[in-house]
Design an enzyme around this catalytic site. Structure first.
Site, short mmCIF file in Angstrom:
data_model
loop_
_atom_site.label_atom_id
_atom_site.label_comp_id
_atom_site.label_asym_id
_atom_site.label_seq_id
_atom_site.Cartn_x
_atom_site.Cartn_y
_atom_site.Cartn_z
N GLU A 214 60.33 -4.42 88.37
CA GLU A 214 61.60 -4.71 89.02
C GLU A 214 61.50 -4.64 90.54
OE1 GLU A 214 60.75 -1.96 87.72
OE2 GLU A 214 61.43 -0.31 88.98
N ALA B 237 59.05 1.72 82.82
CA ALA B 237 57.87 1.89 83.64
C ALA B 237 57.18 0.56 83.90
CB ALA B 237 56.91 2.85 82.96
N ASP C 243 49.18 -31.72 118.15
CA ASP C 243 49.41 -32.55 119.29
C ASP C 243 48.44 -32.14 120.38
OD1 ASP C 243 51.17 -34.30 120.71
OD2 ASP C 243 52.76 -33.50 119.44
P1 ADP Z 1 51.50 -37.01 123.13
O1 ADP Z 1 52.72 -36.20 123.03
O2 ADP Z 1 50.64 -36.92 121.92
O3 ADP Z 1 50.72 -36.80 124.37
P2 ADP Z 1 53.32 -39.23 123.62
O4 ADP Z 1 53.79 -40.07 122.47
O5 ADP Z 1 54.25 -38.26 124.21
O6 ADP Z 1 51.95 -38.55 123.17
O7 ADP Z 1 52.86 -40.19 124.79
C1 ADP Z 1 52.13 -41.37 124.57
C2 ADP Z 1 51.93 -42.16 125.85
O8 ADP Z 1 53.19 -42.57 126.36
C3 ADP Z 1 51.29 -41.37 126.98
O9 ADP Z 1 49.89 -41.53 126.96
C4 ADP Z 1 51.86 -42.01 128.22
O10 ADP Z 1 51.09 -43.13 128.61
C5 ADP Z 1 53.21 -42.48 127.77
N1 ADP Z 1 54.25 -41.53 128.17
C6 ADP Z 1 54.44 -40.28 127.69
N2 ADP Z 1 55.52 -39.71 128.23
C7 ADP Z 1 56.05 -40.60 129.09
C8 ADP Z 1 57.17 -40.60 129.97
N3 ADP Z 1 57.97 -39.55 130.04
N4 ADP Z 1 57.40 -41.70 130.71
C9 ADP Z 1 56.59 -42.75 130.61
N5 ADP Z 1 55.53 -42.82 129.82
C10 ADP Z 1 55.23 -41.78 129.06
MG MG Z 2 54.75 -36.05 123.72
#
Ligand code: ADP
Ligand code: MG
Length: 725
Positions: free
Chosen positions: A288, A284, A330
């Site tokens: 288990e 009892a 994020d």
């Molecule tokens: P989060 O995801 O926090 O917004 P990221 O690290 O993705 O940050 O982006 C940081 C920075 O990089 C952005 O503010 C932008 O200026 C630049 N960035 C993000 N994505 C791209 C991309 N695909 N091409 C060019 N620059 C980018």
């Molecule tokens: Mg990003």
């Protein structure tokens, strides 16, 4: 076409394509793909065989408790105590049946969860890039691999740039292997075939184009899988811990019962009476049902979270979620809709500006021949927005790429915060860069003004900064683009400098509708939402304000200033900081550590391959459905629609899970003690036995079995999110 009998690493890429009857540039035709799918079957490995129903039932007999019951049943049989015997065997049957039902429920729920994650791959078919499911790949498919991908099949590399692959899942070697497309000698062992990639390994860096040579069981890992196919499903560490716990309690109880038995004998009671009583008390009181009840609670909780679009990847995480106190999230996608749109282009050469943005771009259109409305675009939101805006200006990526063929590329990652591509032009090679403005401005020495390159002097530099602040101050995500000329044919990070700045592009990314409410719930529930973003400080601030967070100067910090804080200074300030901007993945580790030092339970989101260590370190690592395979693999929770409010909903379910577990434990254990104390004390005091063995068993079956099932299924209580974690 017989792919089995070749040493692919010993063939040239062209020869491989010839044997597999595929055009390297155009890929297979859909018609051929269908034929081959029929011939070779799906590109997947057989699942481990689940336990059969009968096996699950028989499993229930494998417990000390049932052994004790059976032995005592046999003893009562020999002693011709018919009533006792019937009740004991009834107990055996009932508890195995209850165990069987619960276990079934749990393993069904877990199997459903496994089905949700489907791995995708990017391949070229009929001359176009396409996203397909991993299981639909066939030998001869041309696939594209990028950092963070799990290699979906075995293949021969045709083209690669900085490609490095972690082959630990196959070879056990933790150092990443550099890969290339050159020809190799036949005798080279699998682990050293640098021009091959293998299913299940992980792309750590770079890019590659690969011809699929083996799928499903015809892959290296498939051959291994075939060998271990029969292994049984392992218990999770959590289940092990629980079985251990109830084992200890069980042994304790057996001791106590043994004493009750001895004491009874000493006090001159009958052997049989004492024996059956001791057994009954033991039966009892041993909890288990605990491990199974817990598994049911967790598995059902996971199912409920799944309905809200959160996939819990580990059983134990369902429980940890309930005690989460810090949620680091994020900004892009989780808080915002990710439906980005270009809203401003600040440049004296808008066309050049957008040309670079379109070429420095990892997104692609699957069906460019269809009308724009029905385009299917694959890629990150930022890239998609830039691509679409470019197309609207008449800048087609496909056409531009024909004019300026790609020689090399450094893909975007959140540590570099830029993407660079090297393009072949008439005389010289052209280098295009797109990324976070501060980085790009730092790398530039000139600026393009009305088709003339001018040196960036103090006034120009100041003006650029003001323009940037104006854009970011409105909550826009800003990227900058620049170009350079070079004779090099390989792209190296250290060679990117002396660029000519071309312009700034502002992208707007509205908040999700439900995030403001979710943040409110989060705070009311005693949790702290913290924004950790790679984006610009002002952009992050604008978003935080829009969310209703009251942010002042001391509440925000940039990655580079975080680097300047000592351990103690950071520990002192951490309570106040709830916006981290321009962070790199390594900063996430520091934030998690600091909160964990304060004994908080930290959840952290991440999507890229660089985020993997942070996701592992966090108590709850949260990946996005749209992120990389690697991030997903190490995470505890996957947000299928990338939405922040799913985290909050999951925490609520987690709390309800904790509550139910607590109830079951209290219920089962309190029962245990009542019986032990009742019987133990009566015997010591010399009273007649207050309850007979049969009564104990009966009460146990009805009282423990059914309510513990009911508790496991109990819906969550109201007001869970008004309490502190
Ligand atoms: P989060 O995801 O926090 O917004 P990221 O690290 O993705 O940050 O982006 C940081 C920075 O990089 C952005 O503010 C932008 O200026 C630049 N960035 C993000 N994505 C791209 C991309 N695909 N091409 C060019 N620059 C980018
Ligand atoms: Mg990003």
């Amino acid at each position: 076409m017989e792919p089995e009998n070749h040493y692919w690493h010993n063939l040239s890429a062209e020869k491989t394509a010839e044997v597999l009857e595929v055009d390297i540039d155009k890929g297979l035709s859909e018609k051929k793909v269908t034929l081959r799918q029929r011939k070779f079957g799906p590109n997947s490995l057989p699942e481990k065989k689940p336990l059969s129903q009968i096996q699950i039932f028989l499993e229930q007999f494998r417990s000390i408790l049932i052994y004790i019951l059976i032995v005592s049943g046999i003893i009562t049989l020999i002693l011709k105590e018919w009533t006792d015997m019937v009740v004991i065997f009834f107990a055996v049957i009932l508890s195995t049946v209850v165990g069987y039902i619960q276990e079934n429920k749990a393993s069904n729920a877990l199997r459903e969860l496994k089905k949700v994650l489907k791995v995708k791959a990017i391949c070229i078919r009929d001359g176009k890039e396409k996203q397909v499911l991993q299981k639909d790949l066939v030998p001869g498919d041309i696939i594209i691999l990028k950092a963070g991908d799990k290699v979906p099949a075995d293949g021969r590399i045709i083209k690669s740039s900085n490609l490095r692959i972690n082959e630990a899942p196959l070879t056990g070697e933790w150092l990443t292997a550099a890969k290339h497309s050159r020809f190799l000698r036949k005798e080279i062992p699998i682990a050293d075939r640098e021009n091959m990639v293998y299913m299940g390994t992980i792309v750590e860096q770079g890019e590659g184009k690969v011809i699929v040579t083996g799928t499903g069981l015809n892959t290296e890992i498939g051959r291994v899988a075939l060998l271990i196919r029969e292994t049984r499903e392992e218990k999770t560490p959590y289940q092990k811990k629980l079985s251990y716990f109830s084992g200890i309690v069980g042994i304790l109880i057996i001791f106590v019962c043994f004493f009750i038995f001895l004491e009874g004998l000493i006090k001159g009671r009958g052997f049989i009476e004492m024996f059956t009583t001791a057994v009954a008390v033991a039966v009892a009181s041993i909890p288990e049902g605990l491990p199974v009840a817990m598994t049911v609670i967790l598995a059902l909780g996971m199912q409920r979270i799944l309905k809200k679009k959160g996939l819990v990847r580990k059983l134990s995480a369902a429980e940890t979620l309930g005690s989460t106190s810090i949620i680091c999230t994020d900004k892009t996608l989780t808080l915002t809709q990710g439906k980005m749109e270009v809203s401003q282009v600040k440049s004296q050469n808008k066309t050049s500006c957008m040309k670079i943005a379109v070429l420095c771009n990892e997104a692609f259109i699957e069906n460019p021949e269809s009308p724009r409305k029905s385009w299917k675009i694959i890629g990150r939101p930022t890239d998609k927005a830039l691509l679409v805006f470019g197309e609207k200006m008449g800048l087609s990526k496909l056409k531009l790429e024909k004019k300026l063929p790609k020689i090399d590329e450094i893909p975007f990652n959140s540590q570099n915060k830029f993407i660079a591509t090297l393009r072949q032009d008439k005389k010289e090679n052209l280098l295009f860069v797109s990324g976070a403005p501060e980085k790009i401005i730092n790398l530039s020495s000139k600026i393009l003004e009305k088709n003339k390159e001018r040196i960036i002097n103090k006034t120009k530099s100041l003006k650029l900064k003001q323009e940037l602040e104006k854009l970011t101050g409105q909550g826009l995500r800003v990227i900058a683009v620049a170009y350079g000329k070079t004779k090099e044919t390989k792209l190296k990070k250290k060679n990117i400098s002396n660029l000519t700045f071309v312009g700034l592009i502002g992208l707007k990314d509205p908040l999700r509708k439900d995030t403001k409410k979710a943040v409110g719930i989060c705070i009311k529930a005693g949790m702290k939402p913290i924004i950790v973003t790679g984006d610009h400080l002002l952009t992050a601030l604008a978003v935080a304000k829009e969310l209703g967070l009251d942010v002042k100067e001391e509440n925000v910090i940039q990655g580079k200033d975080l680097d300047k804080l000592s351990y103690r200074e950071f520990q002192k300030r951490i309570n106040q900081i709830y916006v981290y901007a321009r962070v790199e993945p390594r900063h996430k580790l520091r934030i998690i550590q600091a909160w964990q030092n304060k004994k908080e339970v930290v959840a952290m989101t991440g999507d890229g391959i660089n985020d993997a260590p942070a996701l592992k370190k966090a108590d709850i690592g949260i990946a996005f459905g749209s992120g990389t395979d690697v991030a997903e693999e190490v995470s505890d929770l996957v947000l299928l629609n990338d939405n922040f409010s799913v985290i909050v909903a999951a925490v609520e379910e987690g709390r309800s899970i904790l509550n139910n577990i607590r109830k079951v434990i209290t219920y089962l254990l309190s029962d245990t003690f009542t019986e032990i104390i009742l019987v133990g004390v009566s015997i010591m005091a010399g009273f007649p036995l207050p309850i007979t063995a049969v009564q104990i068993l009966w009460v146990n079956l009805i009282e423990d079995g059914f309510p513990s099932i009911a508790l496991a299924f109990e819906p969550k209580e109201k007001g869970l999110m008004n309490q502190k974690p």
